[in-house]
Design an enzyme around this catalytic site. Structure first.
Site, mmCIF file in Angstrom:
data_model
loop_
_atom_site.group_PDB
_atom_site.id
_atom_site.type_symbol
_atom_site.label_atom_id
_atom_site.label_comp_id
_atom_site.label_asym_id
_atom_site.label_seq_id
_atom_site.Cartn_x
_atom_site.Cartn_y
_atom_site.Cartn_z
ATOM 1 N N HIS A 1 8.567 -3.677 -19.645
ATOM 2 C CA HIS A 1 8.947 -2.793 -18.528
ATOM 3 C C HIS A 1 8.710 -1.323 -18.901
ATOM 4 O O HIS A 1 9.651 -0.525 -18.962
ATOM 5 C CB HIS A 1 10.408 -3.024 -18.117
ATOM 6 C CG HIS A 1 10.675 -2.594 -16.704
ATOM 7 N ND1 HIS A 1 11.574 -3.225 -15.875
ATOM 8 C CD2 HIS A 1 10.159 -1.580 -15.957
ATOM 9 C CE1 HIS A 1 11.594 -2.626 -14.694
ATOM 10 N NE2 HIS A 1 10.756 -1.622 -14.723
ATOM 11 N N ILE B 1 2.035 3.774 -5.152
ATOM 12 C CA ILE B 1 1.476 3.188 -6.378
ATOM 13 C C ILE B 1 0.288 2.284 -6.036
ATOM 14 O O ILE B 1 -0.764 2.355 -6.691
ATOM 15 C CB ILE B 1 2.567 2.435 -7.179
ATOM 16 C CG1 ILE B 1 3.658 3.418 -7.622
ATOM 17 C CG2 ILE B 1 1.958 1.737 -8.395
ATOM 18 C CD1 ILE B 1 4.854 2.791 -8.330
ATOM 19 N N ARG C 1 8.547 -5.622 -9.782
ATOM 20 C CA ARG C 1 9.816 -6.219 -10.186
ATOM 21 C C ARG C 1 9.598 -7.709 -10.433
ATOM 22 O O ARG C 1 8.840 -8.367 -9.703
ATOM 23 C CB ARG C 1 10.870 -6.060 -9.082
ATOM 24 C CG ARG C 1 11.465 -4.672 -8.978
ATOM 25 C CD ARG C 1 12.356 -4.332 -10.174
ATOM 26 N NE ARG C 1 12.970 -3.026 -10.075
ATOM 27 C CZ ARG C 1 12.416 -1.878 -10.494
ATOM 28 N NH1 ARG C 1 11.214 -1.888 -11.068
ATOM 29 N NH2 ARG C 1 13.059 -0.748 -10.386
ATOM 30 N N GLU D 1 15.443 -9.534 -17.731
ATOM 31 C CA GLU D 1 14.975 -8.655 -18.824
ATOM 32 C C GLU D 1 16.149 -8.340 -19.747
ATOM 33 O O GLU D 1 17.245 -8.106 -19.239
ATOM 34 C CB GLU D 1 14.389 -7.363 -18.237
ATOM 35 C CG GLU D 1 13.149 -7.643 -17.394
ATOM 36 C CD GLU D 1 12.596 -6.395 -16.691
ATOM 37 O OE1 GLU D 1 13.116 -5.287 -16.929
ATOM 38 O OE2 GLU D 1 11.659 -6.554 -15.900
ATOM 39 N N LEU E 1 0.837 -1.222 0.000
ATOM 40 C CA LEU E 1 0.000 0.000 0.000
ATOM 41 C C LEU E 1 0.859 1.254 0.000
ATOM 42 O O LEU E 1 0.560 2.217 0.716
ATOM 43 C CB LEU E 1 -0.904 0.012 1.232
ATOM 44 C CG LEU E 1 -2.323 -0.494 1.079
ATOM 45 C CD1 LEU E 1 -3.186 -0.066 2.259
ATOM 46 C CD2 LEU E 1 -2.946 0.006 -0.219
ATOM 47 N N GLY E 2 1.919 1.261 -0.773
ATOM 48 C CA GLY E 2 2.702 2.479 -0.978
ATOM 49 C C GLY E 2 1.941 3.388 -1.936
ATOM 50 O O GLY E 2 0.753 3.169 -2.229
ATOM 51 N N THR F 1 3.619 -5.084 -12.041
ATOM 52 C CA THR F 1 4.281 -3.897 -12.608
ATOM 53 C C THR F 1 5.418 -3.457 -11.686
ATOM 54 O O THR F 1 5.924 -2.340 -11.805
ATOM 55 C CB THR F 1 3.276 -2.723 -12.752
ATOM 56 O OG1 THR F 1 2.640 -2.516 -11.479
ATOM 57 C CG2 THR F 1 2.237 -2.990 -13.805
HETATM 58 C C1 DGY Z 1 11.491 2.343 -11.727
HETATM 59 O O1 DGY Z 1 11.632 3.564 -11.819
HETATM 60 O O2 DGY Z 1 11.962 1.695 -10.782
HETATM 61 C C2 DGY Z 1 10.700 1.660 -12.802
HETATM 62 O O3 DGY Z 1 10.721 0.298 -12.690
HETATM 63 C C3 DGY Z 1 11.212 2.053 -14.174
HETATM 64 O O4 DGY Z 1 10.702 3.242 -14.491
#
Ligand code: DGY
Length: 325
Positions: A282, A159, A235, A263, A156-157, A233
């Site tokens: 990514h 993002i 890691r 990646e 719950l940061g 989205t």
């Molecule tokens: C980050 O900034 O860590 C993203 O994964 C790439 O923009």
């Protein structure tokens, strides 16, 4: 006057390099391929600053070799490509870019949820392959509704919270888990195992640390409902990728992935042949304005570190002595 040396370990627009050149003796990597470690090591021998991004792993050995380095500035919010423990031990501040990529990444997570549940990428491939021979069909490419889904948010940061604000508009039922207690209106906080077992969609938004590596492990993936989806989205290493491959190849789970344990994804990777996995390279923060803002923060960090000042966006503020004032 001798200018301090700054290594730029990624391809950047030439006008940006020229501007940096006004202040620093710039050694800029000109290729789009990641900089080889041996070259970086050589360039860092007498460097004072390093501007880099995710494609450049910064190991303890590199940092120990770079005896003059006084700042690392990464154009990313994540710092898992840098041995931050070593940087802190050596007193090197690491700048990153929090805040500015929250909305872009949250938008992409929602996009992946919709793409997976409504089978958008699969439908696009299906049309392009010339399969649309009949008109509207009652049972064509049936999906599921986000409005009827229980969505589990791991982390719950900023993002994770931005994803939840968006989900409210869809009317989804939201569960969440966070490492430390948090509250958000309309969100039921649950234990991690319960979140995986109860959700139709699990979306990962926790930072990558040794504790969160494989947080989506084989057992938790196996506990997810048949037909559920994993969205990542964050890691790649948040997920036990071998276990996820088994789940999607058996058709039990679906996935929407912007990040991978290695990646770029290698040719022939099992995900590439799966209709039930939506793949992105990514690009969570890849909007023009967000990338500009990230570069802006990275340059602020670089300039501050080169001037021996505290970085405005520092990932390891413990490098600074505690002030008495
Ligand atoms: C980050 O900034 O860590 C993203 O994964 C790439 O923009």
């Amino acid at each position: 006057m001798v200018k301090p040396k700054c290594v730029v370990a990624l391809g950047l627009p030439s006008d940006m390099i020229d501007t940096l050149g006004d202040a620093y003796d710039v050694a800029a990597w000109p290729e789009s391929q990641p900089m080889p470690e041996a070259v970086l090591k050589d360039w860092l021998t007498d460097a004072h600053g390093l501007l880099c991004a995710l494609s450049t792993p910064i190991s303890a050995a590199l940092l120990e070799h770079a005896s003059r380095l006084q700042v690392i500035s990464t154009i990313s919010v994540g710092v898992d490509h840098i041995d931050i423990t070593a940087a802190t031990r050596l007193g090197i501040p690491v700048g990153h870019t929090p805040g500015v990529l929250v909305d872009s990444t949250a938008d992409l997570a929602l996009g992946l949820m919709l793409a997976v549940t409504r089978r958008m990428a699969e439908a696009d491939r299906w049309i392009r392959a010339g399969n649309w021979a009949q008109g509207w069909q009652s049972d064509l490419l049936l999906g599921t509704d986000l409005s009827q889904a229980t969505v589990g948010i791991v982390g719950l940061g900023a993002i994770g919270q931005a994803v939840i604000r968006r989900l409210r508009g869809f009317g989804s039922n939201v569960l969440a888990w966070n490492r430390t207690p948090r509250h958000m209106d309309g969100v039921q906080m649950v234990e991690l195992d319960e979140l995986f077992a109860r959700s139709d969609i699990v979306s990962l938004h926790t930072a990558m640390t040794p504790e969160t590596t494989h947080i989506a492990d084989r057992q938790r993936l196996a506990s997810m409902r048949a037909g559920a989806a994993l969205i990542n989205t964050g890691r790649g290493l948040l997920v036990d990728e071998a276990a996820l491959i088994d789940e999607v190849c058996s058709g039990r789970l679906n996935a929407g992935l912007d990040v991978f344990s290695v990646e770029p994804l290698r040719p022939g990777h099992p995900f590439l042949s799966q209709e039930n996995v939506v793949l992105l390279p990514h690009v969570g923060s890849a909007t023009a304005s967000t990338r500009l803002a990230m570069v802006g923060r990275a340059l602020e960090n670089l300039h501050a570190g080169m001037a021996g000042q505290a970085l405005p966006y520092c990932a390891n503020p413990e490098v600074y002595p505690i002030s008495d004032s």
